[in-house]
Design an enzyme around this catalytic site. Structure first.
Site, PDB file in Angstrom:
ATOM      1  N   ARG A  24      42.976  75.617  42.146  1.00  0.00           N
ATOM      2  CA  ARG A  24      43.512  76.019  40.840  1.00  0.00           C
ATOM      3  C   ARG A  24      42.657  77.113  40.186  1.00  0.00           C
ATOM      4  NH1 ARG A  24      44.134  70.945  37.305  1.00  0.00           N
ATOM      5  NH2 ARG A  24      42.276  70.311  38.447  1.00  0.00           N
ATOM      6  N   GLU A  25      42.283  78.085  41.017  1.00  0.00           N
ATOM      7  CA  GLU A  25      41.457  79.178  40.517  1.00  0.00           C
ATOM      8  C   GLU A  25      42.154  79.972  39.415  1.00  0.00           C
ATOM      9  OE1 GLU A  25      40.144  78.490  44.832  1.00  0.00           O
ATOM     10  OE2 GLU A  25      42.022  78.513  43.705  1.00  0.00           O
ATOM     11  N   LYS A  27      44.316  78.882  37.111  1.00  0.00           N
ATOM     12  CA  LYS A  27      44.215  78.124  35.860  1.00  0.00           C
ATOM     13  C   LYS A  27      42.845  78.334  35.218  1.00  0.00           C
ATOM     14  CE  LYS A  27      43.806  73.274  34.379  1.00  0.00           C
ATOM     15  NZ  LYS A  27      44.745  73.225  33.226  1.00  0.00           N
ATOM     16  N   LYS A 120      63.380  73.825  30.605  1.00  0.00           N
ATOM     17  CA  LYS A 120      63.307  73.604  32.052  1.00  0.00           C
ATOM     18  C   LYS A 120      64.093  74.660  32.823  1.00  0.00           C
ATOM     19  CE  LYS A 120      60.716  70.039  31.680  1.00  0.00           C
ATOM     20  NZ  LYS A 120      61.015  68.696  32.148  1.00  0.00           N
ATOM     21  N   SER A 448      50.538  60.132  23.800  1.00  0.00           N
ATOM     22  CA  SER A 448      49.209  60.539  24.253  1.00  0.00           C
ATOM     23  C   SER A 448      48.468  61.279  23.147  1.00  0.00           C
ATOM     24  CB  SER A 448      49.319  61.432  25.485  1.00  0.00           C
ATOM     25  OG  SER A 448      50.038  62.614  25.192  1.00  0.00           O
ATOM     26  N   TRP A 576      59.869  63.333  38.221  1.00  0.00           N
ATOM     27  CA  TRP A 576      58.551  63.938  38.285  1.00  0.00           C
ATOM     28  C   TRP A 576      57.735  63.422  39.459  1.00  0.00           C
ATOM     29  CZ3 TRP A 576      56.996  64.101  32.385  1.00  0.00           C
ATOM     30  CH2 TRP A 576      57.910  64.927  31.730  1.00  0.00           C
ATOM     31  N   GLU A 620      66.906  67.131  32.544  1.00  0.00           N
ATOM     32  CA  GLU A 620      66.562  68.109  33.575  1.00  0.00           C
ATOM     33  C   GLU A 620      67.084  67.706  34.946  1.00  0.00           C
ATOM     34  OE1 GLU A 620      62.221  67.278  35.472  1.00  0.00           O
ATOM     35  OE2 GLU A 620      62.253  67.728  33.349  1.00  0.00           O
ATOM     36  N   HIS A 656      61.956  58.874  24.505  1.00  0.00           N
ATOM     37  CA  HIS A 656      61.569  60.239  24.148  1.00  0.00           C
ATOM     38  C   HIS A 656      62.066  61.208  25.202  1.00  0.00           C
ATOM     39  CE1 HIS A 656      59.341  63.747  22.953  1.00  0.00           C
ATOM     40  NE2 HIS A 656      58.786  63.815  24.144  1.00  0.00           N
ATOM     41  N   HIS A 709      53.175  72.436  22.331  1.00  0.00           N
ATOM     42  CA  HIS A 709      52.881  73.333  23.446  1.00  0.00           C
ATOM     43  C   HIS A 709      52.315  74.663  22.968  1.00  0.00           C
ATOM     44  CE1 HIS A 709      55.428  70.398  25.513  1.00  0.00           C
ATOM     45  NE2 HIS A 709      54.811  70.780  26.594  1.00  0.00           N
TER      46      HIS A 709
END
Length: 774
Positions: A24-25, A27, A120, A448, A576, A620, A656, A709
């Site tokens: 994940r370089e 990111k 999405k 969360s 997912w 989705e 949700h 987001h």
């Protein structure tokens, strides 16, 4: 061209490749740039290094024509908006001042300016940034990125094919800009957009591109007569250009349907089709229109969206049939490999038996190359591959790992009554109001709270053996104390424990259910720098022991306020994850639902009065064709009800959903029979509240008022405005106040300020409402 020569010409290609790098370089480089630790030049160098490594790897594997332009610092649809000059007015100054910072401002927003809406990409778990267009939109060509990346690949001595989002898909994926009438149709801008595409194609031709791929996945959806006419006009005009490369129009994710004969007759040189899953119907449809005489066909016969090995023999049969339908047949994955992890060979913790059934991006690339070799040179050249593949497929089909008789017996015993609450909603609502005693406009969060560096360190320390289970649990308890204490002080009405123990909302449960396999390095891009590790559903599913009771009960012990039990719903557990392809999805959904039903009952028995079962993926996963909707929604809503219907009337069930278009599934949302639903609404300006009202949705709802987001902190006045918009559609006695989604990706300072403003706004609006406030 004869069948023999068509076979000899078979080449291997792919439409796109994972962007992140083995560790994940990308990111790390992008987030370093945002934090000021990485310069723009260093970010550019890191990006170029990753692109070059991908192209070399593809070429070394035997890919004859590598894709360019699919690499993105955030999102390929946003890149297209930049390419055609579709910059929202509120971001133009930032883009003109600094193109890179302006690009990220469109994606993430700034303190004062909202970002583009996120939703999405068709029925995948990839999010794209929705173009904002209006009657005054003025397009202009900016092909710098596309030309530069093509030139990089050719400088490495590679044959390259630029990949662009096609003009139809760009417009059909757009929305009216703020202030533009909601009934404005971006497709009306097609004639204004096509000259810009013509200019970009000319630039790529001048750079040496022989082929350019135009991706049109929007054409696999149901399209109106006007939209199909626009498709014919677009490719008549683009195909009629004299100064252009050869055009390959690509569709994927489903069958092409009514657009197939249009594209087959268009003056373009090639067509790329998906032949996997439901899109296998493209084979008969292509034969029905007489094939593609004089054209190139790129056949997507390797599933680019799932992780199971290809049935090479079956794919060769399809490819052999296709040889009679086009002048040249090339082999590809069904879509960009962006949607799968990078390399299965680095997953050393997976059962070796299961590992032999897996194919990630590198393995799928090898399958494409193998099939192209077999098609072009004969099956004798790949005999060993075919034999090993047959053995692996047979082993999977017969394995005890994939079949649990007890699970199958329980699924077979399910009745319709098992999927229904025993009391109707009005009776439940009255019982819940009495039990909970909440004020009007009750405040809550989605579940969360920030996943801090300390939490990630604690998990790493536990995995490495630097701390034991007791020390790890102490750290989790301390985090829960902080989360609960903050919510109480902020004045939130229904609390959550913050989910500090969870690495991911699906993976956390998958690791505790039988039938699932977790990866260590299987990262897949969800949006921007947000990567997830979807678990792999390899066998029948059951729940050996409670998964969440311990932490929910601990949080409840710290407060007198209600604390929601938090679970992920069965449809999202499938959507997912990488799901089984050896049985119907509805069967797998029932298995997962029954396992979660046990958890819901245990959470309730432990004292929880509110339980949230999240289904952000319900929309989705909706099939792209309307004829397939009813069957999907029947098993999807049944699975949710099967999960939640075993509780008492006074126990409030929440669900949700986020970042999708909800208008076409409002009836299904109603059929879930949840007591409260929270949905994304901040970026879409409360559109979902209007959709619920138009349907006559009778239950409680919380359209989000805080876009999580984006790093923006919404002011109290902004939230008040959104609440007043929501109240125009939803009565106060049924309206909740909450963020759009979970807060795990945000920092604590943002969360504290935003939630304090959210509570203040709710209190301010309450004072204007008639009747008692609590």
């Amino acid at each position: 061209m004869t069948t023999k020569s068509a076979a000899a010409a078979a080449r291997a290609t792919v439409y796109g490749y994972p962007r992140q790098g083995p560790r994940r370089e990308l990111k790390k480089a992008i987030e370093g740039y945002w934090a000021g630790r990485v310069t723009a030049d260093a970010l550019g160098d890191a990006s170029a290094e990753l692109r070059h490594a991908n192209w070399r790897r593809l070429a070394d594997a035997g890919i004859h024509e590598v894709p360019t332009g699919d690499f993105s610092l955030y999102d390929h649809v946003l890149d297209t908006s930049v390419m055609v000059g579709a910059i929202p007015a509120r971001h133009r100054a930032a883009v003109e001042a600094d193109a890179l910072d302006g690009y990220f401002a469109m994606a993430r927003g700034t303190r004062d300016v909202a970002p583009l809406e996120l939703t999405k990409w068709f029925d995948t778990n990839y999010h794209y940034l929705v173009p904002e267009l209006g009657p005054d939109t003025a397009f202009s060509a900016n092909s710098v990125k596309q030309v530069a990346e093509f030139a990089e690949a050719t400088a490495l001595g590679l044959t390259a094919r630029p990949v662009l989002v096609g003009p139809l898909t760009f417009l059909l994926s757009a929305k009216p800009a703020p202030g533009v009438a909601a009934d404005f149709r971006p497709l009306t801008l097609l004639d204004r957009l096509l000259p810009v595409y013509a200019e970009v194609l000319a630039d790529l031709r001048a750079a040496g591109a022989e082929w350019v791929q135009l991706d049109e996945p929007a054409l696999v959806q149901d399209r109106s007569f006007a939209e199909l006419n626009a498709t014919a006009r677009a490719y008549r005009d683009l195909g009629g250009l004299t100064d252009r490369p050869r055009l390959l129009v690509a569709s994927y994710f489903d069958r092409l349907g009514e657009a197939l004969p249009i594209l087959a007759k268009a003056p373009i040189e090639g067509l790329a089709l998906d032949f996997t899953g439901a899109a296998a119907a493209n084979l008969d449809a292509l034969a029905a229109v007489g094939g593609l005489p004089g054209k190139r066909l790129v056949a997507g016969v390797v599933d680019g969206r799932n992780v199971w090995i290809n049935d090479l023999g079956k794919s060769l049969t399809v490819l052999g049939t296709l040889l009679g339908l086009a002048d040249r047949v090339d082999v590809a994955a069904s879509c960009s490999l962006l949607h799968v992890p990078l390399d299965a060979d680095v997953e050393h913790d997976i059962d070796p038996q299961i590992a032999r059934w897996l194919a990630f991006a590198r393995q799928k690339t090898a399958e494409v190359v193998t099939l192209a070799r077999g098609l072009g040179r004969g099956t004798d050249t790949i005999a060993a591959h075919l034999a090993a593949n047959r053995a692996d497929l047979a082993a999977r089909n017969a394995s005890a790992l994939t079949h649990d008789p007890a699970v199958r017996a329980r699924v077979a015993a399910v009745t319709e009554a098992d999927g229904r609450r025993d009391r109707p909603y009005p009776e439940r609502a009255a019982a819940q109001r009495t039990r909970l005693g909440l004020p009007l406009l009750p405040t809550t969060t989605i579940g969360s709270f920030p996943q801090t560096a300390e939490l990630r360190t604690a998990r790493a320390d536990l995995r490495a053996g630097r701390i034991d289970d007791a020390a790890y649990e102490e750290r989790i308890e301390n985090e829960i104390r902080e989360v609960v204490s903050f919510q109480e002080k902020a004045g939130i009405d229904v609390l959550v424990h913050g989910e500090p123990e969870r690495n991911d909302m699906v993976q956390y449960f998958a690791e505790q259910l039988t039938g699932y396999v977790a990866t260590r390095h299987g990262w897949v891009q969800s949006y921007g720098t947000r990567y997830v590790r979807p678990p792999i559903l390899a066998g029948d599913v059951s729940r050996p022991e409670p998964m969440t009771v311990r932490w929910t009960s601990f949080a409840r012990s710290l407060t007198d306020r209600p604390v929601k039990g938090m679970l992920t719903g069965p449809v999202t557990m499938l959507a997912w994850s990488f799901v089984r392809d050896d049985q119907p999805l509805g069967v797998t959904a029932r298995q997962v639902a029954l396992a979660l039903r046990d958890e819901v009952r245990d959470v309730e028995a432990a004292g929880s009065s509110v339980i949230q079962v999240d289904e952000p993926a319900l929309r989705e996963t909706l099939p792209l064709r309307a004829t397939d909707h009813a069957q999907y929604l029947a098993w999807a809503t049944e699975a949710f009800r099967l999960t939640t219907s075993g509780v008492r009337a006074a126990t409030q069930i929440h669900t949700h959903m986020c970042y999708a278009e909800f208008g076409d599934i409002v009836r299904a949302i109603d059929d879930l029979d949840a007591d409260v639903i929270s949905l994304e609404a901040a970026r879409s300006h409360m559109r979902v509240a209007t959709e619920l009202a138009a349907h006559g949705y009778p239950r409680e709802a919380g359209p989000g008022v805080y876009d999580i987001h984006s790093p923006r902190i919404p002011g109290t006045d902004e939230v008040v405005g959104l609440l007043r918009e929501a109240l125009a559609a939803i009565p106060a006695e049924r309206l909740w106040v909450n963020p759009d989604c979970g807060l795990k990706t945000r920092d604590w300072p943002e969360v504290r300020a935003s939630l304090e403003n959210l509570v203040a706004a709710a209190r301010e609006v309450r004072t204007t409402l008639p009747g008692p406030l609590s």
